[in-house]
Scaffold this active site. Structure first.
Site, mmCIF file in Angstrom:
data_model
loop_
_atom_site.group_PDB
_atom_site.id
_atom_site.type_symbol
_atom_site.label_atom_id
_atom_site.label_comp_id
_atom_site.label_asym_id
_atom_site.label_seq_id
_atom_site.Cartn_x
_atom_site.Cartn_y
_atom_site.Cartn_z
ATOM 1 N N ASP A 192 33.522 42.290 -39.359
ATOM 2 C CA ASP A 192 32.700 41.610 -38.369
ATOM 3 C C ASP A 192 32.786 42.395 -37.071
ATOM 4 O O ASP A 192 33.413 43.464 -37.028
ATOM 5 C CB ASP A 192 33.153 40.141 -38.190
ATOM 6 C CG ASP A 192 31.951 39.228 -37.910
ATOM 7 O OD1 ASP A 192 31.256 39.497 -36.918
ATOM 8 O OD2 ASP A 192 31.712 38.292 -38.685
ATOM 9 N N HIS A 267 26.787 41.839 -36.931
ATOM 10 C CA HIS A 267 28.244 41.617 -37.066
ATOM 11 C C HIS A 267 28.919 42.932 -37.450
ATOM 12 O O HIS A 267 29.780 42.978 -38.318
ATOM 13 C CB HIS A 267 28.525 40.530 -38.105
ATOM 14 C CG HIS A 267 28.125 39.160 -37.649
ATOM 15 N ND1 HIS A 267 28.876 38.420 -36.770
ATOM 16 C CD2 HIS A 267 27.040 38.394 -37.926
ATOM 17 C CE1 HIS A 267 28.277 37.252 -36.536
ATOM 18 N NE2 HIS A 267 27.164 37.215 -37.217
ATOM 19 N N GLU A 332 22.400 36.312 -38.260
ATOM 20 C CA GLU A 332 22.480 36.368 -36.798
ATOM 21 C C GLU A 332 22.197 37.748 -36.200
ATOM 22 O O GLU A 332 22.799 38.118 -35.194
ATOM 23 C CB GLU A 332 23.861 35.854 -36.342
ATOM 24 C CG GLU A 332 24.107 34.422 -36.784
ATOM 25 C CD GLU A 332 25.449 33.844 -36.324
ATOM 26 O OE1 GLU A 332 25.460 32.676 -35.937
ATOM 27 O OE2 GLU A 332 26.469 34.562 -36.380
#
Ligand code: ACM
Ligand code: ZN
Length: 768
Positions: A192, A267, A332
């Site tokens: 991440d 990420h 995201e």
């Protein structure tokens, strides 16, 4: 009911003789349990006798039973010897359709224990059940016939080891516990923005650089400045390929598949800190030491090097992990950099794509082709639906169930892990009694009540729901002990959701079986949460009498709740709660659940304020956010202050606007002090009011300033903070009180949301 009766009859036929129905304290509850007569005595003389093909399961059975027995059983391959006094592990010939690929029959008689199944996995799960039954009293394992199989094939636990690194050794007991709960997937979130944790031989900088960040553990997750030039990156860690192989094997032996997750296109800041050229800008922002939002610094989709790099990484990943599914993230990704990047724009043009969403779809589809070529399947968060789902992809539905519905309707598989029920990084009890968590509130019962198959799906579409998974994001979980605290006992509830028949779900029954499960956790040294025993107070304002009626509840069934109203700690002889308690003056109520004469958790402590403005009409100049309406019209004057959970029903929230509230006291009143109760929770972009002004008026038209109050709370403070803005000054003949609490308007510099709208929350205006 019909369902249970059917099994009861099957059990009756298998056992012969008289039977008692009723499950033991098994978790997850098997499909069918029928109790027999007598018991089997497990002793040192008991031998595990196995079919030749089950040698490995026999080894595992010894290991699994040893902690409850206190000794290791002998094993022998099955032959012609008589079969009394043995635990027999036997493969079905031919396959039994009822127990399927993971089910088993466990038949316990005074003479012998038989575990039969179609597969080694089924045998393993039979042993898990036997382990629970033997745990209570090995010398007297009650006779029974258990026919059992899972409801879903995918029963997952996800652990994020990027936001906080979990030591390698701490992962083994987790796998053991997953297996004990009949969980069969460990989704390992290895990379991440905050750390790359997997050794990749071809790209050593991923772990030399990407696994380490500057240590800002003392600051709130969402207020951690990026690494400065010259600063040493000291927090982190990674797993070597050798370690990964060892864990994969350990998990395999316990019938747990490890699915690795390599996040893309977002990420990825840890990877981009190691190989900055793979982003659109080429900038090196370092490995982020805390929260990043929005996530704009992502892999460039225009550069061929990005795909070569990711294919190389996936190649080594596939060598380490034999799982069919490889998780590629996909969540995201903010497309700001892609919009500005000539290479990304060029890719959009060349590939005839409509926009950046289609570019993400191109990205994921390209990775899918690569995985498919190697006989693997792609799994990704539900954002991979945006811009078009890759042809063979499966979807992990986290933003509610819409992703799963869309996937299933288009013939794609889905795993349910919605934030509503499956985010085990959320609070599981009263935030004021819990360690800091991401937010939200997912209690044990909430998990237990989860139904993985969306109601909107037809029976045929429902076949595409593979199962469900608990997600443990680790922004606020920095140790293995804390991880276990978040996982247990909620995993027991999820295990029952994904394993046990839907028809047998029964909270009271589960709640009573959990007493034994807690003892199992204690035996295994698991620091499990007792949050389900916390007492909650539910005050109800009675406007006519300007008083409260307070109900006490707890999640566990048939609780013994004892309480006090004088602020003292409740003890085993304090009044027993039997129904709502009247509160007619300001008091502090305390209450706790007692088990075997002992209080199980920190007692509840709730003050109630029966002040001069209680149940008076309130007018506000600006409306509160529709999502944050507290408990309606009397929220600010209901005698109840909010907790550190801004979603507890006591808070009114104002987005960008000030709170300007005018209270009508109904008659000329003498006022001594006015207190405004506010919260700061910067993780949710809620800040203290800049200041509070109190004005008073005899007629509602002419107001004079009584006073004002400010605070000295830093906007970076990590914890959730409650504060009373107190204006202490006498005034006579006051009919109206006007309170103005000033919103910051925008999140301040240094906050993850700098420049974007700020929230202001107030729960009570106390007039004394
Ligand atoms: C997620 O929680 N971003 C999948
Ligand atoms: Zn680009």
């Amino acid at each position: 009911m019909k369902f249970r009766l059917l099994f009861w009859i099957i059990g009756l036929l298998i056992m012969g003789g008289p039977l008692m129905a009723g499950p033991f304290d098994l978790v997850p509850l098997p499909a069918s349990v029928v109790r027999g007569e007598g018991q089997f005595s497990l002793s040192r003389k008991t031998v595990i006798r196995y079919d030749g093909a089950l040698a490995q399961e026999a080894v595992m059975a010894v290991k699994m039973l040893e902690p409850v027995l206190g000794f290791a059983l002998e094993t022998e391959v099955s032959g012609s010897a008589p079969e009394n006094g043995v635990i027999r592990l036997q493969l079905n010939q031919p396959n039994d359709r009822l127990t399927g690929t993971e089910g088993y029959l466990l038949k316990i008689t005074p003479q012998k224990i038989l575990i039969s199944a179609n597969t080694a996995a089924g045998i393993f799960y039979g042993v898990q059940t036997l382990r629970q039954m033997a745990g209570e009293s090995p010398a007297a394992v009650p006779a029974a016939v258990i026919i059992d199989y899972p409801r879903f094939p995918y029963r997952g636990v996800h652990v994020d080891v990027s936001r906080h690194f979990m030591p390698f050794a701490s992962l083994f007991p987790l796998i053991d516990q997953m297996a004990a709960h009949k969980i069969n997937v460990f989704h390992w979130h290895l990379v991440d923005d905050q750390g790359w944790r997997l050794e990749i031989k071809k790209y050593p900088r991923l772990t030399e650089v990407g696994a380490w960040r500057v240590d800002r553990e003392d600051l709130h997750w969402n207020s951690r400045p990026l690494q400065k030039p010259g600063e040493k990156a000291t927090y982190g860690g990674f797993y070597t390929q050798e370690q990964v192989r060892e864990l994969v094997k350990y998990a395999q032996e316990r019938h747990v598949t490890i699915i690795p997750e390599i996040e893309m296109p977002a990420h990825a800041m840890a990877a981009l800190a190691a190989y900055p050229a793979l982003s659109c800008t080429g900038e090196n922002l370092g490995v982020s030491p805390g929260g990043v939002w929005p996530i704009t610094h992502i892999f460039c989709a225009g550069k061929e090097e990005t795909f070569h790099f990711l294919e190389d990484v996936l190649t080594e990943t596939m060598e380490l992990f034999p799982s069919t599914f490889i998780h590629v993230g996909g969540d995201e990704a903010d497309k700001t950099e892609w919009k500005r990047c000539p290479l990304c724009q060029n890719r959009i043009k060349e590939e005839g794509l409509k926009d950046e969403h289609e570019l993400q779809s191109y990205f994921i589809t390209r990775m899918e082709k690569f995985l498919n070529k190697h006989n693997r399947k792609l799994l990704g968060w539900d954002e991979i639906l945006e811009g078009g789902l890759a042809p063979e992809a499966s979807v992990m539905s986290w933003r509610g169930e819409d992703g799963a519905i869309a996937a299933a309707r288009s013939g794609h598989y889905a795993v349910m892990t919605p934030t509503s029920h499956c985010y085990f990084d959320y609070y599981q009890g009263d935030p004021s009694l819990e360690p800091p968590a991401f937010g939200g509130n997912i209690t044990l019962k909430k998990v237990y009540d989860f139904e993985p198959v969306p109601a909107a799906l037809t029976g045929e579409e429902a076949q595409y729901i593979l199962g469900a998974q608990a997600n443990h994001w680790s922004e606020f979980i920095s140790t293995p002990e804390h991880l276990q605290y978040m996982m247990f006992p909620r995993l027991a509830a999820l295990a029952e959701v994904v394993w046990s028949p839907k028809e047998s779900r029964d909270w009271d029954d589960f709640s009573s079986r959990m007493k034994t499960q807690y003892a199992r956790y204690a035996l295994a040294g698991i620091p499990y949460a007792r949050s389900a025993f916390q007492v909650k107070a539910h005050p109800r304002l009675i406007p006519e009498t300007k008083s409260l009626e307070v109900e006490f509840t707890t999640e566990v069934s048939h609780p013994e709740i004892r309480y006090t109203l004088d602020g003292s700690v409740p003890g085993p002889v304090s009044p027993l709660y039997t129904g709502p308690v009247a509160v007619t003056r300001s008091v502090t109520a305390r209450a706790a659940v007692f088990v075997d004469g002992k209080s199980v958790t920190t007692p509840l402590s709730r003050p109630f304020f029966l002040h001069k403005a209680v149940a008076c009409p309130v007018n506000t100049r600006y409306p509160n956010s529709s999502r944050y309406d507290g408990s309606g019209a009397y929220t600010l004057v209901d005698g109840v202050k909010g907790s550190t959970n801004f979603n507890d029903g006591n808070w009114k929230g104002y987005y960008k606007d000030d709170l300007v509230a005018t209270i009508d006291l109904g008659q000329p009143t003498s006022v001594r002090a006015v207190e405004t109760h506010a919260i700061q929770d910067i993780g949710s972009w809620i800040f203290m009011p800049a200041g509070v002004v109190v004005e008073v008026s005899p007629d509602g038209e002419h107001f004079r300033r009584l006073g004002s109050a400010t605070h000295a709370i830093p906007v970076t403070a990590a914890e959730r903070i409650l504060y009373d803005f107190r204006v202490k000054k006498r005034a006579e003949n006051v009919r109206y009180v006007r309170v103005t609490a000033r919103n910051l308007g925008t999140c301040p510099e240094g906050h993850a949301g700098a420049g974007q709208g700020a929230h202001l929350f107030v729960s009570e205006i106390v007039v004394n």
